[in-house]
Design an enzyme around this catalytic site. Structure first.
Site, PDB file in Angstrom:
ATOM      1  CG  LEU A   1    -100.503 -33.108 -24.219  1.00 22.48           C
ATOM      2  CD1 LEU A   1     -99.907 -33.219 -25.618  1.00 22.48           C
ATOM      3  CD2 LEU A   1    -102.028 -33.158 -24.274  1.00 22.48           C
TER       4      LEU A   1
ATOM      5  CB  ALA B   1    -102.701 -40.012 -22.179  1.00 23.36           C
TER       6      ALA B   1
ATOM      7  N   GLY C   1    -101.610 -40.056 -30.641  1.00 28.04           N
ATOM      8  CA  GLY C   1    -100.921 -38.832 -31.002  1.00 28.04           C
ATOM      9  C   GLY C   1    -101.317 -37.644 -30.145  1.00 28.04           C
TER      10      GLY C   1
ATOM     11  CG  HIS D   1     -75.299 -55.859   4.255  1.00 28.16           C
ATOM     12  ND1 HIS D   1     -76.654 -56.011   4.376  1.00 28.16           N
ATOM     13  CD2 HIS D   1     -74.791 -57.112   4.162  1.00 28.16           C
ATOM     14  CE1 HIS D   1     -76.961 -57.289   4.358  1.00 28.16           C
ATOM     15  NE2 HIS D   1     -75.846 -57.984   4.212  1.00 28.16           N
TER      16      HIS D   1
END
Length: 398
Positions: free
Chosen positions: A6, A8, A83, A309
């Site tokens: 998963l 996404a 979900g 720097h």
């Protein structure tokens, strides 16, 4: 076994680092987070990888292609993030009528434990924690899962859900679950159906690390660095000193007067020094620059980031092409010795870390002599002025 990963989601809790990339593509050491999940799956016995993509999914396609580590790769698109069950449902057409494994693409798993999970299907991965209350918690009897309880005040055990599931083929028919109270279709509802109809084994996962927030990204890189061996392939000046397990990749340059304390990773085309101090648990990304008199400690600098720097960067995460002006100093410790708090999705959240610096989105730049307070976030392309003291987040929605 066919394996669904998963990957996404947007990863809003990682903002601003996910403003331009999906969370699974954030770097952990020398490769993206989701690649560690895929590596563990391949070692455990994955026969096919099905990556569920959505937000900025082309970045995953470009990285993995059609084959990864000798294993075929297919893609499924979750158009809207509704979900985990909905994400697996998006992958259903890519699955054969056979058992399958589901893994979270933003979690790091021990490959040996996953191999046991693959062999024990139907099974779930369980990891012991000291305080299980923030997690989904398994009620286990004689090694068999009886129930899973979300964020209980009175946990039935200290074995928590790590988002690793070995499902029977029949579970593909049970993915059309109703929305939960938070408006999502939850994979734990599918698991409840499997538990009701099958004997589901709880497999102990010896190592697991969920990576959902910036300080967890830092922890994941610390974990990666703990496992490296010394390897010097780049150009290191004889007047530089490398101590312990330090990796200098081909194309990287370490100039005179530099001290690097391992474990540390200096990636291809990075430039260090002269006279810089790179302390332990630091990842310097591809093409990044650490200039004269700069000290970096326990931090991640992504591709093309620059501290040119006379700057200090401690316990921080800097995105791609960030540029710290000369004299930029990061504070990473509260004067009251309390743990540092960071704003996540609009709420101040305890990192649990006594030392934590800043999170800086891609392309941000600081003016010379900028001071950044502990727990500050700079959004993608944010700017500070010369001599500015920053005590609040700048240009970031979260």
């Amino acid at each position: 076994m066919q394996t669904v990963i998963l990957a996404a989601g947007e990863g809003t809790r990682m903002r601003p680092l996910t403003a331009t990339r999906p969370k699974p593509m954030l770097p952990i050491g020398d490769r993206p987070l989701v690649a560690h999940t895929a590596d563990a799956a391949v070692k455990a016995g994955a026969s096919t990888l099905v990556l569920v993509v959505g937000y900025e999914g082309d970045q995953l396609r470009a990285y993995f292609g059609d084959e990864y580590a000798g294993v075929p790769v297919e893609y499924a698109v979750q158009e809207r993030q509704r979900g985990t069950a909905d994400a697996v449902r998006a992958a259903r057409e890519a699955l054969d009528d056979a058992p399958f494994v589901v893994l979270n693409g933003d979690d790091i798993y021990d490959a040996d434990s996953l191999a046991e999970l693959y062999d024990a299907a139907p099974a779930v991965g369980a990891h012991e924690v000291e305080d299980p209350r923030p997690y989904g918690v398994f009620d286990v009897t004689n090694g068999t899962v009886k129930t899973v309880v979300e964020k209980p005040e009175d946990p039935p055990s200290n074995r928590v859900n790590v988002g690793a599931y070995a499902f029977p083929a029949k579970a593909q028919e049970w993915l059309d679950v109703s929305e939960s109270e938070r408006g999502e279709r939850e994979i734990t509802d599918v698991l409840a159906r499997v538990v009701a109809e099958r004997e589901v084994r709880a497999v102990d996962v010896s190592f697991w690390l969920g990576v959902g927030r910036p300080w967890e990204l830092l922890a994941a890189n610390e974990w990666f660095l703990d496992g490296i061996d010394r390897r010097i392939e780049g150009d290191v000046d004889p007047a530089a000193e490398l101590r312990g397990p330090v990796v200098v990749e081909e194309g990287a340059t370490v100039d005179a007067g530099v001290v690097v304390e391992g474990p540390a990773l200096i990636r291809s085309d990075a430039t260090i020094g002269p006279n810089a101090y790179v302390r332990a648990k630091t990842v310097i990304g591809d093409g990044a620059t650490i200039g004269h008199g700069v000290e970096v400690k326990n931090s991640v600098l992504m591709t093309g980031a620059t501290a040119g720097h006379l700057s200090y960067v401690g316990d921080s995460v800097l995105g791609r092409e960030v540029n710290f002006g000369a004299g930029t100093v990061v504070a990473n410790l509260r004067h009251d010795d309390g743990t540092v708090r960071l704003r996540v999705k609009g709420e101040m959240t305890d990192t649990g870390r006594r030392k934590f610096g800043v999170v800086v989105g891609d392309g941000a730049k600081t003016g010379i002599n900028t001071s950044l307070n502990a727990g500050v976030k700079l959004g993608a392309d944010a700017r500070t002025g010369p001599g500015e003291t920053v005590t609040r987040d700048i240009d970031t929605e979260y």
